[in-house]
Design a protein around this motif. Structure first.
Motif, PDB file in Angstrom:
ATOM      1  N   THR A  43       0.833  -1.203   0.000  1.00  0.00           N
ATOM      2  CA  THR A  43       0.000   0.000   0.000  1.00  0.00           C
ATOM      3  C   THR A  43       0.870   1.257   0.000  1.00  0.00           C
ATOM      4  OG1 THR A  43      -1.754  -1.165   1.160  1.00  0.00           O
ATOM      5  CG2 THR A  43      -1.816   1.237   1.251  1.00  0.00           C
ATOM      6  N   ALA A  44       1.886   1.284   0.857  1.00  0.00           N
ATOM      7  CA  ALA A  44       2.784   2.443   0.896  1.00  0.00           C
ATOM      8  C   ALA A  44       3.526   2.589  -0.428  1.00  0.00           C
ATOM      9  CB  ALA A  44       3.770   2.305   2.057  1.00  0.00           C
ATOM     10  N   ALA A  45       3.910   1.471  -1.019  1.00  0.00           N
ATOM     11  CA  ALA A  45       4.596   1.516  -2.314  1.00  0.00           C
ATOM     12  C   ALA A  45       3.673   2.069  -3.394  1.00  0.00           C
ATOM     13  CB  ALA A  45       5.092   0.127  -2.695  1.00  0.00           C
ATOM     14  N   THR A  46       2.406   1.716  -3.344  1.00  0.00           N
ATOM     15  CA  THR A  46       1.436   2.220  -4.320  1.00  0.00           C
ATOM     16  C   THR A  46       1.271   3.727  -4.185  1.00  0.00           C
ATOM     17  OG1 THR A  46       0.268   0.105  -4.367  1.00  0.00           O
ATOM     18  CG2 THR A  46      -0.955   2.040  -5.127  1.00  0.00           C
ATOM     19  N   PHE A  47       1.127   4.208  -2.958  1.00  0.00           N
ATOM     20  CA  PHE A  47       0.988   5.651  -2.752  1.00  0.00           C
ATOM     21  C   PHE A  47       2.242   6.393  -3.226  1.00  0.00           C
ATOM     22  CE2 PHE A  47      -2.559   4.632   0.135  1.00  0.00           C
ATOM     23  CZ  PHE A  47      -3.463   5.597  -0.263  1.00  0.00           C
ATOM     24  N   ALA A  48       3.414   5.831  -2.970  1.00  0.00           N
ATOM     25  CA  ALA A  48       4.660   6.465  -3.430  1.00  0.00           C
ATOM     26  C   ALA A  48       4.704   6.508  -4.964  1.00  0.00           C
ATOM     27  CB  ALA A  48       5.867   5.712  -2.883  1.00  0.00           C
ATOM     28  N   ALA A  49       4.250   5.433  -5.601  1.00  0.00           N
ATOM     29  CA  ALA A  49       4.228   5.396  -7.068  1.00  0.00           C
ATOM     30  C   ALA A  49       3.268   6.449  -7.617  1.00  0.00           C
ATOM     31  CB  ALA A  49       3.831   4.005  -7.552  1.00  0.00           C
ATOM     32  N   VAL A  50       2.119   6.613  -6.990  1.00  0.00           N
ATOM     33  CA  VAL A  50       1.144   7.620  -7.441  1.00  0.00           C
ATOM     34  C   VAL A  50       1.759   9.014  -7.345  1.00  0.00           C
ATOM     35  CG1 VAL A  50      -1.081   8.715  -6.935  1.00  0.00           C
ATOM     36  CG2 VAL A  50      -0.878   6.227  -6.878  1.00  0.00           C
ATOM     37  N   ARG A  51       2.450   9.293  -6.231  1.00  0.00           N
ATOM     38  CA  ARG A  51       3.076  10.610  -6.073  1.00  0.00           C
ATOM     39  C   ARG A  51       4.118  10.860  -7.164  1.00  0.00           C
ATOM     40  NH1 ARG A  51       2.966   8.708  -0.630  1.00  0.00           N
ATOM     41  NH2 ARG A  51       1.346   9.784   0.515  1.00  0.00           N
ATOM     42  N   ARG A  52       4.936   9.853  -7.453  1.00  0.00           N
ATOM     43  CA  ARG A  52       5.940  10.006  -8.515  1.00  0.00           C
ATOM     44  C   ARG A  52       5.276  10.243  -9.866  1.00  0.00           C
ATOM     45  NH1 ARG A  52       8.244   5.652  -5.872  1.00  0.00           N
ATOM     46  NH2 ARG A  52       7.519   4.224  -7.495  1.00  0.00           N
ATOM     47  N   GLN A  53       4.187   9.517 -10.138  1.00  0.00           N
ATOM     48  CA  GLN A  53       3.488   9.674 -11.412  1.00  0.00           C
ATOM     49  C   GLN A  53       2.854  11.055 -11.534  1.00  0.00           C
ATOM     50  OE1 GLN A  53       1.179   6.044 -10.906  1.00  0.00           O
ATOM     51  NE2 GLN A  53       2.037   5.288 -12.832  1.00  0.00           N
ATOM     52  N   ILE A  54       2.345  11.588 -10.450  1.00  0.00           N
ATOM     53  CA  ILE A  54       1.773  12.936 -10.479  1.00  0.00           C
ATOM     54  C   ILE A  54       2.863  13.940 -10.841  1.00  0.00           C
ATOM     55  CG2 ILE A  54       0.847  14.790  -9.019  1.00  0.00           C
ATOM     56  CD1 ILE A  54      -0.727  12.553  -7.524  1.00  0.00           C
ATOM     57  N   ASP A  55       4.011  13.819 -10.183  1.00  0.00           N
ATOM     58  CA  ASP A  55       5.114  14.742 -10.476  1.00  0.00           C
ATOM     59  C   ASP A  55       5.600  14.594 -11.915  1.00  0.00           C
ATOM     60  OD1 ASP A  55       5.009  15.940  -8.002  1.00  0.00           O
ATOM     61  OD2 ASP A  55       6.577  14.686  -7.125  1.00  0.00           O
ATOM     62  N   SER A  56       5.641  13.361 -12.416  1.00  0.00           N
ATOM     63  CA  SER A  56       6.044  13.150 -13.815  1.00  0.00           C
ATOM     64  C   SER A  56       5.033  13.758 -14.771  1.00  0.00           C
ATOM     65  CB  SER A  56       6.187  11.658 -14.111  1.00  0.00           C
ATOM     66  OG  SER A  56       7.256  11.108 -13.392  1.00  0.00           O
ATOM     67  N   ALA A  57       3.745  13.598 -14.466  1.00  0.00           N
ATOM     68  CA  ALA A  57       2.696  14.165 -15.320  1.00  0.00           C
ATOM     69  C   ALA A  57       2.808  15.683 -15.370  1.00  0.00           C
ATOM     70  CB  ALA A  57       1.316  13.748 -14.808  1.00  0.00           C
ATOM     71  N   LEU A  58       3.093  16.284 -14.223  1.00  0.00           N
ATOM     72  CA  LEU A  58       3.227  17.740 -14.178  1.00  0.00           C
ATOM     73  C   LEU A  58       4.487  18.209 -14.902  1.00  0.00           C
ATOM     74  CD1 LEU A  58       2.053  18.309 -10.530  1.00  0.00           C
ATOM     75  CD2 LEU A  58       0.874  19.058 -12.600  1.00  0.00           C
ATOM     76  N   ALA A  59       5.578  17.478 -14.721  1.00  0.00           N
ATOM     77  CA  ALA A  59       6.841  17.880 -15.353  1.00  0.00           C
ATOM     78  C   ALA A  59       6.753  17.802 -16.872  1.00  0.00           C
ATOM     79  CB  ALA A  59       7.982  17.009 -14.848  1.00  0.00           C
TER      80      ALA A  59
END
Length: 166
Positions: A51-67
């Motif tokens: 679960t923690a790994a999933t949340f971390a992946a979502v955060r990284r994907q959000i930052d990638s989408a914004l970048a």
């Protein structure tokens, strides 16, 4: 290991790491098992919590989408969030709905919005994700519930005996 992708971990399991004690396992371990091991190893940096790994992946994907200002990456972040969305919805339906709306705002505005608007969407998402992660992960363990129940029984029992006449 924080920047290591699931594919990189899988490859290391399959072909080993030259010059180290890590042998190859491509012939000894089935492909499905190699993927399972890779998925588990990826969670170790988060205390073994998928679960923690999933949340971390979502955060990284959000930052990638914004970048990259990518609608596709923004949608990918939402799809990753769906892995935990059911748990979030079961514990806090309003929070799950807020996160869905924030993901929709990210996807629809990521290309055209000004930096301030994107920063606001990002903050809304990250704040909601942090809250959602706490809602899911901060549940008492079975042992914790047992110990709490035990002390409650002992306390009530001692009250009963202290208030009864000798």
């Amino acid at each position: 290991m924080g920047g290591t992708s699931l594919l990189e971990i899988y490859r290391k399991i399959a072909i080993g790491v030259p010059g180290t004690a890590m042998p190859e396992f491509a012939e000894d371990v089935s492909e499905a098992d190699r993927w399972a091991v890779a998925a588990y190893v990826a969670t170790l940096q988060y205390g073994g919590s998928a679960t923690a790994a999933t949340f971390a992946a979502v955060r990284r994907q959000i930052d990638s989408a914004l970048a990259t200002r990518s609608e596709q990456m923004a949608f990918g972040a939402y799809l990753t969030f769906e892995q935990v969305e059911t748990d979030v919805r079961a514990r806090n339906a309003g929070l799950a709905s807020e996160l869905e709306a924030a993901f929709d705002a990210l996807r629809t505005h990521v290309r055209r919005a000004d930096p301030q608007e994107l920063a606001a969407i990002r903050q809304r998402l990250l704040g909601g994700l942090e809250h959602a992660e706490r809602v899911i992960i901060d549940r008492p363990s079975a042992m914790s519930l047992f110990v709490s129940s035990f002390f409650l029984l002992v306390r009530e029992d001692s009250r009963r005996f202290s208030s009864s006449p000798p």
